[in-house]
Design an enzyme around this catalytic site. Structure first.
Site, mmCIF file in Angstrom:
data_model
loop_
_atom_site.group_PDB
_atom_site.id
_atom_site.type_symbol
_atom_site.label_atom_id
_atom_site.label_comp_id
_atom_site.label_asym_id
_atom_site.label_seq_id
_atom_site.Cartn_x
_atom_site.Cartn_y
_atom_site.Cartn_z
ATOM 1 N N ASP A 236 17.143 73.007 36.370
ATOM 2 C CA ASP A 236 16.108 74.295 36.178
ATOM 3 C C ASP A 236 15.916 74.576 34.548
ATOM 4 O OD1 ASP A 236 15.330 74.190 38.989
ATOM 5 O OD2 ASP A 236 16.969 75.720 39.227
ATOM 6 N N VAL A 268 3.836 14.607 20.586
ATOM 7 C CA VAL A 268 5.067 14.940 20.915
ATOM 8 C C VAL A 268 5.499 14.047 22.255
ATOM 9 C CG1 VAL A 268 4.852 16.912 22.454
ATOM 10 C CG2 VAL A 268 7.087 16.490 21.144
ATOM 11 N N LYS A 287 -7.260 14.885 31.894
ATOM 12 C CA LYS A 287 -7.266 15.080 30.829
ATOM 13 C C LYS A 287 -8.449 16.219 30.393
ATOM 14 C CE LYS A 287 -5.825 15.104 26.270
ATOM 15 N NZ LYS A 287 -4.600 15.303 25.700
ATOM 16 N N GLY A 358 -2.501 18.882 22.310
ATOM 17 C CA GLY A 358 -1.597 19.571 21.158
ATOM 18 C C GLY A 358 -0.828 20.541 22.128
#
Length: 467
Positions: A236, A268, A287, A358
């Site tokens: 309170d 990669v 793709k 990429g």
């Protein structure tokens, strides 16, 4: 006399909450917020079938009915008197059923599965989310709200100051909730704070009872009468306001079987890994954005040859220059038709391997990066990374970027000589599964791909589990 289980006590508490509708201010607010999150996540999609769990007296049910008048809604709750009060709203095309959320007995699939402020009552919220996501149709949405750490912090602090402990539940942190996003769904939790003022601390305590939320934790010793009075006076004195920490989660099921293959950078090994995945899973291949055709035949004919002539969908863009898709298209004065970037074969059960261009931050169009396409397609991602020196930073940053955007990660494939230390670091720091390690091969032939593919897990294994 048989002692009631906690679930039975919760049900009885909600059944007894006859003043719920007038007292449940935050619950009503959370229902409106969740409805807005659902609408935003669905965009223009109109759900035809909806399952609502923990419908209570129908706050969210009424919102759903207003948003999608033609949808068939199944609204469920464990507390029968709550269901009775929800039925009194007189909503059309809504079927009310009693159901225990830990024992789902409803038939799917549903375009939308949702629940407002019910997950916090579950002992195993991660399993509940997983079970609910299994009821989704392809491309369906699972949307829930729950409470987070910091809820009722002022009352808990007042109790601690008097040498006791509040019996209100211990809610999870936002970080821990982010870890239970139901795979392979994509999405994130969003947090919102709501401060609710009360005329007095006793009004707050009465509010918990009025909303059925007064079932105490089993591991807490109740405050003594003197402790309780002093805690009330302390709250309170602080203004008798209490914070609710709300979390909203919207998680989209993939629109079809498949993965999106991206890499930590260019060159990669994405195409080799894609061919291995297609071979291993007898999958289809796409793709969507192809550049560099002046220097090579392109990835689609390469995968067709290496993977044994699978079904291959034509690219949405095919450019000559060895540049990013955006730059290559600009150099040739062409634009990508957004309609051609729609994922082919929605709802199909044959896996589709989608190979990106990429890495995640490569521009795909003037408006979109590859990571944006990953979000748009909604497939779990296979990240291809080098195994050797320099891979940790690139790999962990890529994983962090995907998790921040709510993208489901199926796993990582390491390309190159085996490196146990890098693999262990990626698995532990990235909280991800390394699906396979692909060694360097001087001569890549269909037989080579056939042999390498056996290193990868089955499709059933990948779609059912992720770290």
């Amino acid at each position: 006399m048989t002692q009631m289980t906690r679930n039975e006590r919760i049900k009885a508490s909600f059944d007894a909450a006859v003043a719920y509708d007038s007292a449940a201010t935050v619950q009503r607010l959370a229902a409106r917020r969740l409805g807005a999150h659902i609408s935003q996540s669905l965009g223009g999609q109109i759900p035809r079938t909806i399952l609502e769990v923990g419908c209570g007296t129908g706050f969210l049910t009424e919102i759903l009915r207003g948003l999608w008048p033609e949808a068939e809604i199944v609204a469920t709750d464990y507390a029968p008197r709550m269901l009775e009060r929800a039925q009194q709203r007189g909503l059309e095309r809504v079927r009310f059923e009693r159901m225990d959320l830990t024992r789902l007995d409803v038939d799917g699939p549903f375009d939308l599965v949702c629940g407002n402020l019910v997950l916090q009552w579950m002992d195993e919220p991660g399993q509940i989310l997983k079970d609910l996501s299994a009821l989704l149709a392809p491309g369906g949405l699972l949307a829930v709200s729950t409470l987070l750490e910091g809820t009722f912090a002022q009352w808990q602090a007042a109790c601690r100051a008097e040498g006791g402990q509040a019996a209100t539940p211990e809610y999870p942190s936002l970080t821990s909730m982010q870890a239970i996003v139901p795979y392979p769904c994509a999405g994130v939790w969003q947090q919102e704070s709501c401060v609710q003022p009360f005329a007095s601390s006793l009004e707050f305590v009465r509010h918990l009872k009025a909303t059925g939320a007064a079932v105490p934790r089993a591991d807490v010793v109740a405050l003594g009468p003197g402790q309780f009075r002093r805690a009330v006076r302390r709250l309170d004195a602080a203004g008798a306001a209490v914070t609710w920490e709300l979390a909203y989660g919207c998680f989209r099921k993939p629109p079809r079987a498949g993965v999106f293959v991206t890499g930590t950078d260019t060159g990669v090994g994405k195409t080799l890994v894609s061919a291995c995945l297609v071979r291993r899973w007898q999958a289809e291949y796409w793709k969507p954005l192809q550049s560099g055709l002046a220097d090579e035949a392109g990835d689609t004919p390469t995968v067709q040859w290496l993977a044994g002539n699978p079904v291959c969908f034509p690219p949405a863009l095919a450019c000559q220059a060895s540049l990013s898709p955006e730059a290559a298209a600009r150099a040739e004065g062409v634009e990508v038709d957004p309609a051609r970037l729609t994922l082919p074969g929605a709802g199909a059960q044959t896996p589709l391997v989608v190979e990106g261009a990429g890495g995640l931050m490569v521009p795909a169009t003037p408006e979109l990066m590859m990571i944006d396409l990953a979000i748009m397609w909604g497939l779990p991602v296979v990240l291809v990374a080098r195994s050797g020196l320099g891979t940790l930073n690139h790999t962990l940053l890529s994983l962090e970027a995907m998790r921040a955007r709510g993208i489901a990660v199926a796993g990582v494939v390491l390309n190159g000589p085996e490196n146990p230390e890098n693999r262990l670091t990626i698995e532990e720091k990235g909280r991800v599964r390394v699906l396979a390690e692909i060694p360097h091969c001087a001569d890549i032939t269909p037989q080579t791909v056939d042999n390498l593919a056996k290193r990868l897990p089955t499709w059933a294994d990948v779609i059912q589990s992720a770290r």
